[in-house]
Structures are given as structure tokens and as C-alpha cells.
Design a protein around this motif. Sequence first.
Motif, mmCIF file in Angstrom:
data_model
loop_
_atom_site.group_PDB
_atom_site.id
_atom_site.type_symbol
_atom_site.label_atom_id
_atom_site.label_comp_id
_atom_site.label_asym_id
_atom_site.label_seq_id
_atom_site.Cartn_x
_atom_site.Cartn_y
_atom_site.Cartn_z
ATOM 1 N N GLY A 186 -1.914 8.783 -5.111
ATOM 2 C CA GLY A 186 -0.846 8.664 -4.120
ATOM 3 C C GLY A 186 -1.270 9.208 -2.761
ATOM 4 O O GLY A 186 -1.023 8.574 -1.725
ATOM 5 N N ILE A 187 -1.913 10.358 -2.754
ATOM 6 C CA ILE A 187 -2.409 10.950 -1.506
ATOM 7 C C ILE A 187 -3.479 10.054 -0.889
ATOM 8 O O ILE A 187 -3.507 9.849 0.332
ATOM 9 C CB ILE A 187 -2.960 12.376 -1.753
ATOM 10 N N ALA A 188 -4.363 9.503 -1.715
ATOM 11 C CA ALA A 188 -5.422 8.629 -1.210
ATOM 12 C C ALA A 188 -4.829 7.389 -0.542
ATOM 13 O O ALA A 188 -5.261 6.982 0.535
ATOM 14 C CB ALA A 188 -6.365 8.227 -2.339
ATOM 15 N N LEU A 189 -3.837 6.794 -1.182
ATOM 16 C CA LEU A 189 -3.188 5.622 -0.592
ATOM 17 C C LEU A 189 -2.467 5.992 0.703
ATOM 18 O O LEU A 189 -2.604 5.301 1.724
ATOM 19 C CB LEU A 189 -2.197 5.013 -1.582
ATOM 20 N N TRP B 198 0.832 -1.206 0.000
ATOM 21 C CA TRP B 198 0.000 0.000 0.000
ATOM 22 C C TRP B 198 0.866 1.256 0.000
ATOM 23 O O TRP B 198 0.688 2.162 -0.816
ATOM 24 C CB TRP B 198 -0.901 -0.039 1.232
ATOM 25 N N PHE B 199 1.832 1.310 0.930
ATOM 26 C CA PHE B 199 2.674 2.496 1.046
ATOM 27 C C PHE B 199 3.701 2.594 -0.082
ATOM 28 O O PHE B 199 4.073 3.696 -0.483
ATOM 29 C CB PHE B 199 3.360 2.545 2.415
ATOM 30 N N PHE B 200 4.163 1.466 -0.588
ATOM 31 C CA PHE B 200 5.058 1.503 -1.740
ATOM 32 C C PHE B 200 4.336 2.128 -2.933
ATOM 33 O O PHE B 200 4.901 2.960 -3.646
ATOM 34 C CB PHE B 200 5.569 0.104 -2.100
ATOM 35 N N GLY B 201 3.082 1.737 -3.143
ATOM 36 C CA GLY B 201 2.283 2.316 -4.229
ATOM 37 C C GLY B 201 2.102 3.814 -4.043
ATOM 38 O O GLY B 201 2.214 4.587 -4.994
ATOM 39 N N ALA B 202 1.848 4.234 -2.798
ATOM 40 C CA ALA B 202 1.690 5.662 -2.514
ATOM 41 C C ALA B 202 2.965 6.420 -2.847
ATOM 42 O O ALA B 202 2.935 7.441 -3.533
ATOM 43 C CB ALA B 202 1.320 5.870 -1.045
ATOM 44 N N GLY B 203 4.082 5.910 -2.373
ATOM 45 C CA GLY B 203 5.363 6.570 -2.628
ATOM 46 C C GLY B 203 5.688 6.647 -4.107
ATOM 47 O O GLY B 203 6.143 7.685 -4.608
ATOM 48 N N HIS B 204 5.447 5.552 -4.813
ATOM 49 C CA HIS B 204 5.721 5.528 -6.249
ATOM 50 C C HIS B 204 4.873 6.563 -6.983
ATOM 51 O O HIS B 204 5.384 7.312 -7.824
ATOM 52 C CB HIS B 204 5.455 4.127 -6.812
#
Length: 141
Positions: free
Chosen positions: A126-129, A16-22
Motif C-alpha cells: 500500500g505504501i509503495a503504491l 493505482w490509488f484505489f489499490g493503495a487505499g484498499h
Amino acid sequence: MIVSHRLLKRLAALVWFFGAGHLLFKSQGLFAEAELLNASQLTTKLALATGLILGFIKARFLFAKLCKKNLQRIDGITKPKWWQFYRARFFLLLALMMLTGASLSRMAHGHYGQLLAVAALDLSLGIALLASGLFVFPRER
């Protein structure tokens, strides 16, 4: 190999956080490219604000619920295996979204309006994640 529910939740948070960061990193690059094409700071700031606002709305009304639902699903698994932190269809949708995002970014290069649109989309996701993950995952122990 059976693993703990806690490990599955940590793996889910990691993805989840990897997707947000990417997505946040990618959107920053797209906004920077758009600025090079047209230094109209008002339009860029509007796209940035739109991405942020939509991201927080998505976090509150969609992503947090999806995240909680997955964590409840994990709790219901009787003999958890390490790959069950998301369902198989999630990984298929993730692959499809990644291909779509890469294609949109590639098509937007060199086009100011398209760059801003894709950057705002990536920023909102990204913000949503990030926001939903920060709200949901720390509450899970």
C-alpha cells in the motif's frame, strides 16, 4: 470509442490509488486483530516499521519505474480506447494478487505471527503504491 491519453492516465491513477487505499485499510484491520491477540506492542511496532520501510524501498526502486513505464506506454498508443489504461496481463495479475491476498488474510486470522506478516506485506504494498503514485502521477499532464 477513442479517448484521450489524459483520460487513460487518470484511469490508471484511479486504479493505482484505489489499490493503495484498499491495502492500507486492510493492513490496519490486520494489525488491529493482531493487537487483540497479543498486545506485545514492540513486535507489532517492528512489523509496522518493517512494512513502512519496505514500502518506501519498493516505491523508489520498483513501483515508480513500473508506473512511469505504463504512462510511457499510454503515450505511445495511437488510437487509445478507454480500457487500455493497463495491459490485459496487468488485470490478470491483479486478479491473481487479490485472490492470493484474500487467501493469505483468511489463513492468518487467529494467528498472531501470520497476521503481522500479512499486515506488514499489505502495508508495504500500500505504501509503495501510494508513494510511487504521488511521485509519478502529478508530474503527468
